[in-house]
Each structure stands twice: as structure tokens, then as C-alpha cells.
Design a protein around this motif. Sequence first.
Motif, PDB file in Angstrom:
ATOM      1  N   THR A  71       0.932  -0.776  -0.120  1.00  0.00           N
ATOM      2  CA  THR A  71       0.059  -0.146   0.235  1.00  0.00           C
ATOM      3  C   THR A  71       0.540   1.160   0.399  1.00  0.00           C
ATOM      4  O   THR A  71       1.401   1.989  -0.965  1.00  0.00           O
ATOM      5  N   TYR A  72       1.411   1.924   0.836  1.00  0.00           N
ATOM      6  CA  TYR A  72       2.362   3.064   1.347  1.00  0.00           C
ATOM      7  C   TYR A  72       3.214   3.050   0.603  1.00  0.00           C
ATOM      8  O   TYR A  72       3.640   4.267   0.041  1.00  0.00           O
ATOM      9  N   SER A  73       4.189   2.279   0.522  1.00  0.00           N
ATOM     10  CA  SER A  73       5.299   1.670   0.466  1.00  0.00           C
ATOM     11  C   SER A  73       5.095   1.791  -1.469  1.00  0.00           C
ATOM     12  O   SER A  73       5.883   2.574  -2.518  1.00  0.00           O
ATOM     13  N   VAL A  74       4.320   1.174  -1.986  1.00  0.00           N
ATOM     14  CA  VAL A  74       3.951   1.218  -3.842  1.00  0.00           C
ATOM     15  C   VAL A  74       3.692   3.117  -4.151  1.00  0.00           C
ATOM     16  O   VAL A  74       4.136   3.134  -4.881  1.00  0.00           O
ATOM     17  N   LEU A  75       2.615   3.370  -3.128  1.00  0.00           N
ATOM     18  CA  LEU A  75       1.953   4.623  -4.421  1.00  0.00           C
ATOM     19  C   LEU A  75       3.478   5.548  -3.329  1.00  0.00           C
ATOM     20  O   LEU A  75       3.121   6.870  -3.543  1.00  0.00           O
ATOM     21  N   GLY A  76       3.835   4.876  -2.332  1.00  0.00           N
ATOM     22  CA  GLY A  76       5.305   6.366  -1.841  1.00  0.00           C
ATOM     23  C   GLY A  76       6.132   7.049  -2.745  1.00  0.00           C
ATOM     24  O   GLY A  76       6.594   7.561  -3.529  1.00  0.00           O
ATOM     25  N   ASP A  77       6.730   5.390  -3.844  1.00  0.00           N
ATOM     26  CA  ASP A  77       7.575   5.085  -4.886  1.00  0.00           C
ATOM     27  C   ASP A  77       6.794   5.926  -5.945  1.00  0.00           C
ATOM     28  O   ASP A  77       7.681   5.893  -6.900  1.00  0.00           O
TER      29      ASP A  77
END
Length: 247
Positions: A71-77
Motif C-alpha cells: 500500500t503505502y510503499s508502492v504509492l510512496g514510490d
Amino acid sequence: MAVLERHLFLYRRLWRASVFSSFVLPVLFLVSIGMGVGGHVGRIGGVDYLAWIVPGVMASTAFQMAIGESTYSVLGDFKWVRGYHAMRATPVEIRDMLAGWLLYILLRVEIAAVVFLGVTGLFGALRSPWAVVTPLVAALVAVAAAAPVTAFAASIEHDSYFALLFRFVMIPSTLFAGVFFPVEQLPAAVRPLAYVSPLWHGVELSRAATLGGAPPWPAAVHVACLVVFAVVGLVWARAAFRTRLQD
């Protein structure tokens, strides 16, 4: 492999924060629910509650880890770190980004699954030598969950959507996919909701392995359902990444 190395390098600085949720929490949960509540539940399907709940907790741990990491890791990247845009400026292709990311998740899940399997074995909760295949089931569950969630994370613009994902997908799946009680106890009209969850297929495969029985559906059907989730998720993710990287 370069993408996997990048994620492992970042995780080297963050691993302490995940020890509790990945290793300690499932074991504490197993002891409190499996042994504590299990003393009041008694036996299910001819086995004590601790042995019955172990495969469900293992599969749900893989499921939740895969969703949480995707979730956050993908959106953050994409949105904040722009790590994927940096990768795109190199010879790395979209398929490499996805393959390296899923390998990273699989590595995380497999380590947690093996540790969990060893601890539960010490409690005497494994009733069949087929229990050694449960890390492979955990890997299937992880990919089946991570692929579509990665695609979803690559398709949105705001992290508030993750609250909906956790509340209406991850939590209901954990509660009603046969982790804590047989799905047959649900009303007939509600059971199909459990059947469409990849977690239910993983729980039933894991339970059949640890208890030495047969799953409710043929094992090949459960595996095929998980593979379909993974393939559809990967196709969606590849399209979402391509669209996002054109921005």
C-alpha cells in the motif's frame, strides 16, 4: 535483482520496526487465542482448537503482510519518493519493477512463515509432515494478495483509499475466511463472500497440510484460484505502472 537489492537495502534500515508485527505478534496471538480461547472452544473437526487455528493464523499473517507492504510503499514510490520514476530512467523495465517487488514481499513472508512454523511445531500444533509445504501456500497467498493491491496502490492519488481497503477488504477477509471458525457456520447467503477471498483458499490449503486431511475443494482448484488472483493482479499492475510512469 537490482530492484530486489534496492528494497532489501531500504529494509535493512527498517527491519526492527517490523519484527513485532511479523514474528512476535502472530505468536502472541496464537498463544492467547489458540490456547486461551481454545480452552473454552474445545475441539473442531476432531482436533484441538490450537492445532485447528495455526494454519489460519499463518495464512492470514502472509495475507496481511502482503497487503500492508503493497500500500503505502508502492504509492510512496510513485508520489513522494518517485523511486519508480528513477528506475524507469535506467534499463529497468516495468516487469523488473514488479518482479523485484514481489520477490521482496515473498522473502519477507517466507521468513515469517518458517519462523512461525517452527514455533508452532514446538507447541505440538502440527499434525502432519505435509506441514512443510505451508510456506509455499503462504507464498501463493502473498502473491495473490500483493499483486492486485500493488495495482490498486499504483492507480490512486491519495492514501485515504487505503483506509477503505483495510476496513472493507482486509479485516472482513481475516474475520470471515475460516481463520477463527469454519466457514460452514456462516449463513449460506454469506459464504460466497468467503469463497472469493484468496485468504480462504490459503487457509484451507494450509489446514489440510498441517492436519493431514483434504481441503473442502480439490487442492488444484484452491491453487488455481490463487493463481488467477495473482495473474489478474499482475496484468492490472503492469498496466497501472505503465500509465502512472507516463505522468
